[in-house]
Design an enzyme around this catalytic site. Sequence first.
Site, PDB file in Angstrom:
ATOM      1  N   CYS A  64       0.817  -1.212   0.000  1.00  0.00           N
ATOM      2  CA  CYS A  64       0.000   0.000   0.000  1.00  0.00           C
ATOM      3  C   CYS A  64       0.851   1.263   0.000  1.00  0.00           C
ATOM      4  CB  CYS A  64      -0.940   0.005   1.210  1.00  0.00           C
ATOM      5  SG  CYS A  64      -1.987   1.479   1.287  1.00  0.00           S
ATOM      6  N   CYS A  90      -1.570   1.731  -2.919  1.00  0.00           N
ATOM      7  CA  CYS A  90      -2.576   2.769  -2.682  1.00  0.00           C
ATOM      8  C   CYS A  90      -2.023   4.191  -2.692  1.00  0.00           C
ATOM      9  CB  CYS A  90      -3.259   2.541  -1.325  1.00  0.00           C
ATOM     10  SG  CYS A  90      -3.427   0.846  -0.799  1.00  0.00           S
ATOM     11  N   LYS A 135      -0.273   5.360  -6.044  1.00  0.00           N
ATOM     12  CA  LYS A 135      -1.322   5.347  -7.063  1.00  0.00           C
ATOM     13  C   LYS A 135      -2.250   6.541  -6.901  1.00  0.00           C
ATOM     14  CE  LYS A 135      -4.949   3.231  -6.126  1.00  0.00           C
ATOM     15  NZ  LYS A 135      -5.849   2.152  -5.643  1.00  0.00           N
ATOM     16  N   TYR A 160      -9.575  -3.612 -10.714  1.00  0.00           N
ATOM     17  CA  TYR A 160      -9.471  -2.200 -10.336  1.00  0.00           C
ATOM     18  C   TYR A 160      -8.082  -1.640 -10.605  1.00  0.00           C
ATOM     19  CZ  TYR A 160      -7.127  -3.413  -5.909  1.00  0.00           C
ATOM     20  OH  TYR A 160      -6.242  -3.864  -4.973  1.00  0.00           O
ATOM     21  N   GLU A 185      -7.790   1.511 -13.003  1.00  0.00           N
ATOM     22  CA  GLU A 185      -7.272   2.747 -12.421  1.00  0.00           C
ATOM     23  C   GLU A 185      -6.074   3.261 -13.204  1.00  0.00           C
ATOM     24  OE1 GLU A 185      -8.507   2.195  -7.716  1.00  0.00           O
ATOM     25  OE2 GLU A 185      -6.591   1.408  -8.425  1.00  0.00           O
ATOM     26  N   HIS A 210     -28.186  20.725  -0.342  1.00  0.00           N
ATOM     27  CA  HIS A 210     -28.384  21.191  -1.709  1.00  0.00           C
ATOM     28  C   HIS A 210     -27.540  22.427  -1.985  1.00  0.00           C
ATOM     29  CE1 HIS A 210     -30.558  21.795  -5.462  1.00  0.00           C
ATOM     30  NE2 HIS A 210     -30.674  23.072  -5.143  1.00  0.00           N
ATOM     31  N   GLU A 230     -26.954  14.437  -2.571  1.00  0.00           N
ATOM     32  CA  GLU A 230     -28.334  14.601  -2.113  1.00  0.00           C
ATOM     33  C   GLU A 230     -29.279  13.640  -2.815  1.00  0.00           C
ATOM     34  OE1 GLU A 230     -30.616  18.174  -3.436  1.00  0.00           O
ATOM     35  OE2 GLU A 230     -28.717  18.733  -4.413  1.00  0.00           O
TER      36      GLU A 230
END
Length: 455
Positions: free
Chosen positions: A45, A50, A53, A180, A184, A438, A443
């Site tokens: 990682c 992670c 990346k 992934y 990615e 909002h 939302e």
Amino acid sequence: MSQPFDYDLFVIGGGSGGVRAARIAAAEGGARVALAEEDRMGGTCVIRGCVPKKLMVFASSYPAMLREAVTYGWQVSAGGFDWPAFRSKLEAELDRLEGAYRNTLAKAGVEVFNVRATLDDPHTVRLTTGQVVTARTILIATGGRPFVPEFPGSDLVMTSNDMFHLPELPKRLLIVGGGYIASEFACIMNGLGVRVSQFYRGAQILRGFDDEARGHVANAMRMKGIDLRTGTSIIRLQRTPEGTIRATTTDGHDCEFDAVMYATGRVPNTEGLGLEALGVGIGRRGQIEVDGWSQTAVPSIFAVGDVTDRINLTPVAIREGHAFADTVFRGVPRQAEHDLVASAVFTQPELGSVGLTEEAAREIEPIEVYATAFRPMQSAFAGDEDRVLMKLIVSRATRRVLGCHIVAPGAGEMIQLAAIAIRMGATKEDFDRTVAVHPTMAEELVTLRTPVRKA
């Protein structure tokens, strides 16, 4: 009287799971702890996953931001991307993080061996220096590594480990894989100005995620210029006289690239540790078999993280390591939970997911599906055709929200908060009672009133 062990705990592997277990056992459990790491401290990682990346994700997003800024009235223009400058700063950041990991272990009183370690017996560790030490408990946290199948020309490919250290960016890059990591990096390199092709043998990328969500991501990637081809495999790779790589595919095409990266899965790092000879169960993919307490068939040997191939995510490895240390050294028995673990895929746009997919949920019980896709305000104003997806899977019997899937900029941030509500057992009516913020994209999660379908 038998001789005491040299250590209460010996950890093999200095990634996130192993470091967390070592620190908690030493600093909070009062244990005598040692840790061996043959590569850089921090594991996949921090060093080759992670963290670097995500920094590359940030770097690759600026060209689109600059183009959008012009539509908002800013007089800006993008120059060329200075890859060597970015790479140098990236490497400095990884050095800093590795140092932080080492300082954490030092402050906790953990003795560190910067060498490879293997097992002689359930309590004996052999270091490549020739030193042999004993421990009452041994924790294996050696993680995983990229897998590249053997085929004609497989020696010409790179893996994700190599992507952070390229001397220069290729002009044309082929990425093989549909998970992934492949998806990615396709988005990252496309954002950095590389002409990217992504070939995947399956029918759709991001297997295991919600079908509608992964289709949405695939469409967005193609709209951004990525040559994404599914149902396509590589037969062979050949180096041309000009120095490029020619790829021959199963769909009958020959294509040339400057570099080829394979992201076709990862395998646990269990080879050569001496585990099988001791009676530790090893699964079909090379993973260490453990129970809910992360304990192997040998009572003194435990394992956490990707080497167990349960859920291969860094936060899960950290939870497993912490739970192990609490149980064995702090007298607080607990197991790491592996249900309702949220995840994010840092494609562009991102995919955030927690809970059941629509496909999995409808195999279990009757459900309602609430979903919407729309152009978000920021990109719509800029004239972009980007669309986001918001989706909730709801139990018709209990009204609990069983899954949430978001494809949007910042989906990773949104899914983290949605995961809290879903883990607490929130119902669709709990979402409905929540007043919307909002104007935001998120939302829409609390304004979905009518199911788009039932199953």
